[in-house]
Design a protein around this motif. Structure first.
Motif, PDB file in Angstrom:
ATOM      1  N   THR A  12       0.843  -1.191   0.000  1.00  0.00           N
ATOM      2  CA  THR A  12       0.000   0.000   0.000  1.00  0.00           C
ATOM      3  C   THR A  12       0.883   1.247   0.000  1.00  0.00           C
ATOM      4  OG1 THR A  12      -1.604  -1.184   1.316  1.00  0.00           O
ATOM      5  CG2 THR A  12      -1.865   1.203   1.191  1.00  0.00           C
ATOM      6  N   PRO A  13       0.723   2.139  -0.981  1.00  0.00           N
ATOM      7  CA  PRO A  13       1.524   3.379  -0.964  1.00  0.00           C
ATOM      8  C   PRO A  13       1.021   4.313   0.136  1.00  0.00           C
ATOM      9  CG  PRO A  13       0.007   3.377  -2.833  1.00  0.00           C
ATOM     10  CD  PRO A  13      -0.128   2.042  -2.163  1.00  0.00           C
ATOM     11  N   HIS A  14       1.959   4.982   0.775  1.00  0.00           N
ATOM     12  CA  HIS A  14       1.605   5.907   1.849  1.00  0.00           C
ATOM     13  C   HIS A  14       1.284   7.266   1.262  1.00  0.00           C
ATOM     14  CE1 HIS A  14       2.755   3.131   5.002  1.00  0.00           C
ATOM     15  NE2 HIS A  14       3.883   2.888   4.346  1.00  0.00           N
ATOM     16  N   ARG A  15       0.234   7.866   1.738  1.00  0.00           N
ATOM     17  CA  ARG A  15      -0.163   9.178   1.242  1.00  0.00           C
ATOM     18  C   ARG A  15       0.769  10.282   1.762  1.00  0.00           C
ATOM     19  NH1 ARG A  15      -6.671   9.613   1.192  1.00  0.00           N
ATOM     20  NH2 ARG A  15      -7.011   7.796  -0.104  1.00  0.00           N
ATOM     21  N   SER A  16       1.374  10.098   2.932  1.00  0.00           N
ATOM     22  CA  SER A  16       2.203  11.144   3.529  1.00  0.00           C
ATOM     23  C   SER A  16       3.527  11.337   2.797  1.00  0.00           C
ATOM     24  CB  SER A  16       2.457  10.852   5.002  1.00  0.00           C
ATOM     25  OG  SER A  16       3.194   9.659   5.122  1.00  0.00           O
ATOM     26  N   THR A  17       3.998  10.348   2.031  1.00  0.00           N
ATOM     27  CA  THR A  17       5.270  10.505   1.348  1.00  0.00           C
ATOM     28  C   THR A  17       5.202  11.579   0.277  1.00  0.00           C
ATOM     29  OG1 THR A  17       4.708   8.731  -0.183  1.00  0.00           O
ATOM     30  CG2 THR A  17       6.008   8.138   1.771  1.00  0.00           C
ATOM     31  N   GLY A  18       4.063  11.820  -0.330  1.00  0.00           N
ATOM     32  CA  GLY A  18       3.921  12.873  -1.330  1.00  0.00           C
ATOM     33  C   GLY A  18       3.794  14.253  -0.708  1.00  0.00           C
ATOM     34  N   ARG A  19       3.315  14.318   0.504  1.00  0.00           N
ATOM     35  CA  ARG A  19       3.110  15.601   1.174  1.00  0.00           C
ATOM     36  C   ARG A  19       4.299  16.036   2.026  1.00  0.00           C
ATOM     37  NH1 ARG A  19      -3.071  14.826   3.279  1.00  0.00           N
ATOM     38  NH2 ARG A  19      -4.003  14.673   1.214  1.00  0.00           N
ATOM     39  N   PRO A  21       7.634  16.390   1.353  1.00  0.00           N
ATOM     40  CA  PRO A  21       8.478  17.472   0.806  1.00  0.00           C
ATOM     41  C   PRO A  21       7.744  18.822   0.753  1.00  0.00           C
ATOM     42  CG  PRO A  21       8.623  15.525  -0.571  1.00  0.00           C
ATOM     43  CD  PRO A  21       7.536  15.273   0.406  1.00  0.00           C
ATOM     44  N   LEU A  22       6.452  18.798   0.495  1.00  0.00           N
ATOM     45  CA  LEU A  22       5.672  20.031   0.459  1.00  0.00           C
ATOM     46  C   LEU A  22       5.615  20.674   1.843  1.00  0.00           C
ATOM     47  CD1 LEU A  22       3.897  21.913  -1.204  1.00  0.00           C
ATOM     48  CD2 LEU A  22       1.945  20.494  -0.585  1.00  0.00           C
ATOM     49  N   ALA A  26       7.274  24.265   3.038  1.00  0.00           N
ATOM     50  CA  ALA A  26       6.479  25.322   3.672  1.00  0.00           C
ATOM     51  C   ALA A  26       7.107  25.768   4.983  1.00  0.00           C
ATOM     52  CB  ALA A  26       5.051  24.837   3.905  1.00  0.00           C
ATOM     53  N   VAL A  27       7.630  24.823   5.758  1.00  0.00           N
ATOM     54  CA  VAL A  27       8.274  25.163   7.020  1.00  0.00           C
ATOM     55  C   VAL A  27       9.545  25.981   6.760  1.00  0.00           C
ATOM     56  CG1 VAL A  27       9.514  24.190   9.007  1.00  0.00           C
ATOM     57  CG2 VAL A  27       7.312  23.253   8.335  1.00  0.00           C
ATOM     58  N   CYS A  28      10.349  25.591   5.772  1.00  0.00           N
ATOM     59  CA  CYS A  28      11.561  26.341   5.444  1.00  0.00           C
ATOM     60  C   CYS A  28      11.226  27.748   4.956  1.00  0.00           C
ATOM     61  CB  CYS A  28      12.374  25.601   4.388  1.00  0.00           C
ATOM     62  SG  CYS A  28      13.151  24.103   5.021  1.00  0.00           S
TER      63      CYS A  28
END
Length: 183
Positions: A12-19, A21-22, A26-28
């Protein structure tokens, strides 16, 4: 042979891996906008102050440098900065009391002790003033008093100074207006 639970976890691919880096970007970006607490307009002059070349020139009187609209907006992200006052505040009323022929003691009574007494120029007293407000505004002024050989006021430089009422309004804000119904 892998169990059913293991195969579902690995396949099952994790949804958090795509988010991730985003979110890290945003934090940087937010940290870059907020700046560092050590780089302030009090320690390092802002670009606007460098462009105007603020120097303590007595002939120009009191000078105030304000901040830009962008700096006002970005102030929300910066830490608290107190108002810092340095030097001798000389008001228009105090300067009006100064007359040629006064003694050094009389000048000291009106203006207070001189902040700068140059040992190489004993006939000159400098009264510099600098007030850096927490919001980035900077007010500077300088009054220079020259004495003759007998220790009496010969001349002075400085003028266009704020009144005491204007100075208090700059520190504490404008005085509240009294309504006619409140009297």
């Amino acid at each position: 042979m892998p169990t059913k639970l293991q195969s579902k976890l690995h396949s099952t691919p994790h949804r958090s891996t795509g988010r991730l880096p985003l979110l890290a970007g945003a934090v940087c970006f937010a940290l870059a906008l907020s700046g560092c607490a050590t780089k302030t307009t009090l320690g390092e002059k802002s670009t606007e102050v460098k462009e105007t070349g603020v120097t303590l020139d007595a002939s120009k009187g009191a000078q105030t440098t304000t901040i830009t609209q962008l700096q006002k907006f970005m102030w929300f992200f910066s830490p608290y900065r107190p108002d810092i006052q340095q030097g001798n505040f000389v008001s228009e009323e105090m300067l009006a009391q100064l007359k040629t022929g006064m003694t050094r003691d009389q000048v000291r009574f009106i203006f207070g002790s001189s902040l700068l007494e140059d040992p190489f120029h004993g006939n000159r007293w400098d009264y510099p003033f600098r007030m850096a407000k927490g919001n980035g505004e900077l007010t500077t002024s300088r009054v220079i008093v020259f004495f003759d050989k007998e220790g009496r006021v010969e001349r002075w430089e400085g003028g266009n100074l704020p009144t005491e009422k204007e100075y208090i309004a700059r520190i504490a804000g404008p005085a509240p207006q009294v309504k006619a119904s409140d009297k």
